[in-house]
Design a protein around this motif. Structure first.
Motif, PDB file in Angstrom:
ATOM      1  N   UNK A   1      38.059  34.714 -30.537  1.00  0.00           N
ATOM      2  CA  UNK A   1      38.048  35.109 -31.944  1.00  0.00           C
ATOM      3  C   UNK A   1      36.777  34.630 -32.644  1.00  0.00           C
ATOM      4  N   UNK A   2      36.455  33.367 -32.480  1.00  0.00           N
ATOM      5  CA  UNK A   2      35.327  32.795 -33.215  1.00  0.00           C
ATOM      6  C   UNK A   2      33.990  33.329 -32.712  1.00  0.00           C
ATOM      7  N   UNK A   3      33.873  33.468 -31.401  1.00  0.00           N
ATOM      8  CA  UNK A   3      32.607  33.990 -30.875  1.00  0.00           C
ATOM      9  C   UNK A   3      32.429  35.452 -31.279  1.00  0.00           C
ATOM     10  N   UNK A   4      33.518  36.213 -31.211  1.00  0.00           N
ATOM     11  CA  UNK A   4      33.431  37.618 -31.595  1.00  0.00           C
ATOM     12  C   UNK A   4      33.105  37.795 -33.071  1.00  0.00           C
ATOM     13  N   UNK A   5      33.644  36.934 -33.911  1.00  0.00           N
ATOM     14  CA  UNK A   5      33.472  37.090 -35.345  1.00  0.00           C
ATOM     15  C   UNK A   5      32.148  36.498 -35.840  1.00  0.00           C
ATOM     16  N   UNK A   6      31.758  35.360 -35.260  1.00  0.00           N
ATOM     17  CA  UNK A   6      30.624  34.623 -35.835  1.00  0.00           C
ATOM     18  C   UNK A   6      29.423  34.489 -34.898  1.00  0.00           C
ATOM     19  N   UNK A   7      29.621  34.636 -33.599  1.00  0.00           N
ATOM     20  CA  UNK A   7      28.500  34.509 -32.674  1.00  0.00           C
ATOM     21  C   UNK A   7      27.743  33.200 -32.877  1.00  0.00           C
ATOM     22  N   UNK A   8      26.420  33.320 -32.990  1.00  0.00           N
ATOM     23  CA  UNK A   8      25.574  32.127 -33.133  1.00  0.00           C
ATOM     24  C   UNK A   8      25.488  31.615 -34.571  1.00  0.00           C
ATOM     25  N   UNK A   9      26.250  32.212 -35.471  1.00  0.00           N
ATOM     26  CA  UNK A   9      26.223  31.742 -36.872  1.00  0.00           C
ATOM     27  C   UNK A   9      26.949  30.411 -37.038  1.00  0.00           C
ATOM     28  N   UNK A  10      27.737  30.036 -36.033  1.00  0.00           N
ATOM     29  CA  UNK A  10      28.397  28.729 -36.031  1.00  0.00           C
ATOM     30  C   UNK A  10      28.061  28.050 -34.710  1.00  0.00           C
ATOM     31  N   UNK A  11      28.340  26.754 -34.633  1.00  0.00           N
ATOM     32  CA  UNK A  11      28.221  26.071 -33.337  1.00  0.00           C
ATOM     33  C   UNK A  11      29.594  25.535 -32.976  1.00  0.00           C
ATOM     34  N   UNK A  12      30.055  25.903 -31.798  1.00  0.00           N
ATOM     35  CA  UNK A  12      31.379  25.478 -31.348  1.00  0.00           C
ATOM     36  C   UNK A  12      31.322  24.095 -30.702  1.00  0.00           C
ATOM     37  N   UNK A  13      32.414  23.355 -30.858  1.00  0.00           N
ATOM     38  CA  UNK A  13      32.587  22.078 -30.179  1.00  0.00           C
ATOM     39  C   UNK A  13      33.970  22.101 -29.529  1.00  0.00           C
ATOM     40  N   UNK A  14      33.982  22.175 -28.204  1.00  0.00           N
ATOM     41  CA  UNK A  14      35.240  22.285 -27.466  1.00  0.00           C
ATOM     42  C   UNK A  14      35.609  20.904 -26.940  1.00  0.00           C
ATOM     43  N   UNK A  15      36.745  20.413 -27.383  1.00  0.00           N
ATOM     44  CA  UNK A  15      37.079  18.998 -27.176  1.00  0.00           C
ATOM     45  C   UNK A  15      38.309  18.843 -26.275  1.00  0.00           C
ATOM     46  N   UNK A  16      38.246  17.844 -25.407  1.00  0.00           N
ATOM     47  CA  UNK A  16      39.397  17.555 -24.533  1.00  0.00           C
ATOM     48  C   UNK A  16      39.946  16.148 -24.789  1.00  0.00           C
ATOM     49  N   UNK A  17      39.642  15.576 -25.950  1.00  0.00           N
ATOM     50  CA  UNK A  17      39.988  14.171 -26.175  1.00  0.00           C
ATOM     51  C   UNK A  17      41.394  13.980 -26.749  1.00  0.00           C
ATOM     52  N   UNK A  18      42.230  15.022 -26.629  1.00  0.00           N
ATOM     53  CA  UNK A  18      43.602  14.870 -27.100  1.00  0.00           C
ATOM     54  C   UNK A  18      44.228  13.603 -26.502  1.00  0.00           C
ATOM     55  N   UNK A  19      44.719  12.757 -27.368  1.00  0.00           N
ATOM     56  CA  UNK A  19      45.314  11.486 -26.944  1.00  0.00           C
ATOM     57  C   UNK A  19      46.816  11.536 -27.237  1.00  0.00           C
ATOM     58  N   UNK A  20      47.641  11.296 -26.225  1.00  0.00           N
ATOM     59  CA  UNK A  20      49.096  11.401 -26.434  1.00  0.00           C
ATOM     60  C   UNK A  20      49.651  10.187 -27.186  1.00  0.00           C
ATOM     61  N   UNK A  21      49.226  10.052 -28.423  1.00  0.00           N
ATOM     62  CA  UNK A  21      49.666   8.903 -29.221  1.00  0.00           C
ATOM     63  C   UNK A  21      51.180   8.916 -29.431  1.00  0.00           C
ATOM     64  N   UNK A  22      51.776  10.111 -29.368  1.00  0.00           N
ATOM     65  CA  UNK A  22      53.227  10.203 -29.551  1.00  0.00           C
ATOM     66  C   UNK A  22      53.974   9.441 -28.458  1.00  0.00           C
ATOM     67  N   UNK A  23      53.465   9.580 -27.214  1.00  0.00           N
ATOM     68  CA  UNK A  23      54.149   8.920 -26.106  1.00  0.00           C
ATOM     69  C   UNK A  23      54.125   7.409 -26.285  1.00  0.00           C
ATOM     70  N   UNK A  24      52.970   6.926 -26.743  1.00  0.00           N
ATOM     71  CA  UNK A  24      52.864   5.473 -26.938  1.00  0.00           C
ATOM     72  C   UNK A  24      53.727   5.020 -28.110  1.00  0.00           C
TER      73      UNK A  24
END
Ligand code: SF4
Length: 329
Positions: free
Chosen positions: A242-265
Motif C-alpha cells: 500500500x505505502x510503496x504503491x501510494x507514495x513511492x520514494x516520497x517517504x522512507x520506510x523503516x521495517x522493524x522486527x523489534x517487537x518485544x513480547x512484554x505481555x508474556x513477561x
C-alpha cells in the motif's frame, strides 16, 4: 474543525488552548480537556511527561552518534494491547509539567548535544507542544522538531502542525482493519492513518538530510515505521504494498522486527490484564521469527522499495525500551 476553548479567560492570549470537546485524534472521544476531563487516551488538562533524554536507538539519521533529543509523553490515543511502552501508555506513570518547562527541556536537550527534538506519542498534547516549540524557538532552539506518532492522527491535526513540525516519524501499523480492531480497538486505523499520512507528506515535503557535526541528520519529510507483529506477515506485506504503491520514494520506510513480547513477561509477573490479552491472542507472547522478517524484506525488495531502514536480527530486547524514570523532566 472542533471547537476550541481557551484555558484562561481575559488577559494576555493563552499560550495554548485545549479542546472542550476533544477531537485531536480520530477517536474524537469528546472529552472536555479544557475542563480537565480525561479522554480515552488518558490525557486530561495536564501536560504529562515520563522522560526527556538523549536516545540512541532510532534510525541512524535520527539518533546519529550524539543521540536524539527524545521526549516521551504519557498516554496514547491507540492503546495497543501489546504496547511496547505500556508503563506510560495509560498516563498514570508520568509527571506534570508546564508548557514553559517543556520549552526549557527542549533547550536543555539542544545544549546536551541532541540532533533533534523528538516528540514521542505527542498527538493528544499537540496544542501544548506547539506552544512550547514556539517558546523554544524564541529562546534560540534551532533543532528540527520530529513528530513521533503512532499514525492515528487526523488530517486537521497534521495541518495544524504546519510551521512547527519539520519531519514525521509515523507508524503505519495495520492495513487490515480486523487486526486494527483486535489489537488497537481502532478498525478505522488503516483509513485514518492513510489520510493523515497523505497530509504529512504534503506538509513535510520530501525526505531531506543535512550534515550536522559530521553526522547525517534527518531535517524534513516523512519516515514511516512498520513494526512487524508475530503471525501477521500478510498484514505487513499489505502495508508495504500500500505505502510503496501510494507514495513511492516520497517517504522512507523503516521495517522493524523489534517487537518485544512484554505481555508474556507481565503475565509471568502476575498481571491479570496481560494474561487476559494473551488468552485471546496467544501469538503476542512470541517474537517475530527471523524467516518471517526475511520474507518481508524480500517482498519489499521484489516490489522495488529502495533505501528502506531494516534491523539486524535479535532486535527484540527490552533494552530498546528506556527507563521511564523522569530523567530530564
Ligand atoms: S486525543 Fe485523547 S482526548 Fe482527544 S479525542 Fe483522542 S482519545 Fe479523546
Amino acid at each position: 474543525m472542533q471547537e476550541l476553548k481557551s484555558v484562561g479567560q481575559g488577559g494576555p492570549r493563552p499560550l495554548c488552548a485545549l479542546p472542550s470537546s476533544c477531537g485531536l485524534c480520530p477517536r474524537a472521544c469528546g472529552a472536555n480537556r479544557a475542563a480537565g476531563e480525561r479522554g480515552v487516551c488518558g490525557a486530561d488538562g495536564r501536560l504529562l511527561v515520563a522522560r526527556a533524554a538523549l536516545h540512541f536507538w532510532e534510525e541512524p539519521p535520527i539518533s546519529g552518534e550524539d543521540g536524539s533529543g527524545t521526549i516521551f509523553f504519557a498516554g496514547c490515543p491507540l492503546g495497543c494491547v501489546y504496547c511496547q511502552n505500556a508503563e506510560i501508555a495509560l498516563a498514570e506513570h508520568a509527571r506534570e509539567i508546564t508548557v514553559e518547562r517543556l520549552a526549557a527541556i527542549m533547550k536543555e536537550l539542544e545544549v546536551a548535544g541532541a540532533l533533534n527534538i523528538n516528540c514521542v506519542t505527542p498527538t493528544h498534547y499537540a496544542p501544548q507542544i506547539r506552544a512550547a516549540v514556539a517558546q523554544a524557538r524564541a529562546r534560540g532552539v534551532a533543532l528540527p522538531v520530529l513528530w513521533n506518532t503512532g499514525g492515528y492522527e487526523t488530517v486537521e491535526a497534521v495541518r495544524a502542525n504546519g510551521g512547527c513540525v519539520d519531519a514525521y516519524l509515523t507508524d503505519f501499523k495495520y492495513a487490515d482493519p480486523s487486526l486494527a480492531r483486535r489489537y488497537s480497538h481502532a478498525a478505522d486505523y488503516p483509513e485514518a492513518a492513510l489520510e493523515a499520512l497523505e497530509a504529512m507528506v504534503e506538509e513535510a515535503g520530501p525526505v531531506r538530510y543535512d550534515e550536522y557535526r559530521g553526522q547525517e541528520r534527518l531535517v524534513g519529510g516523512v519516515v514511516v515505521r512498520h513494526l512487524m507483529l508475530p503471525g501477521a506477515l500478510e498484514n505487513s506485506k499489505a502495508v508495504v504494498r500500500l505505502l510503496h504503491g501510494r507514495f513511492g520514494d516520497a517517504i522512507r520506510l523503516s521495517l522493524m522486527n523489534q517487537y518485544t513480547p512484554v505481555l508474556a513477561r507481565a503475565a509471568e509477573a502476575g498481571s491479570t490484564r496481560a494474561a487476559a490479552v494473551l488468552a485471546v491472542s496467544p501469538e503476542l507472547a512470541e517474537t517475530v521469527p527471523d524467516d518471517e522478517y526475511e520474507a518481508l524484506l524480500d517482498f519489499a525488495d521484489e516490489l522495488g522499495v529502495r533505501d528502506y531502514f531494516w534491523q539486524e536480527g535479535g532486535a527484540a530486547e527490552e533494552s530498546f525500551i528506556p527507563p521511564f524514570d523522569f530523567t530530564g523532566v
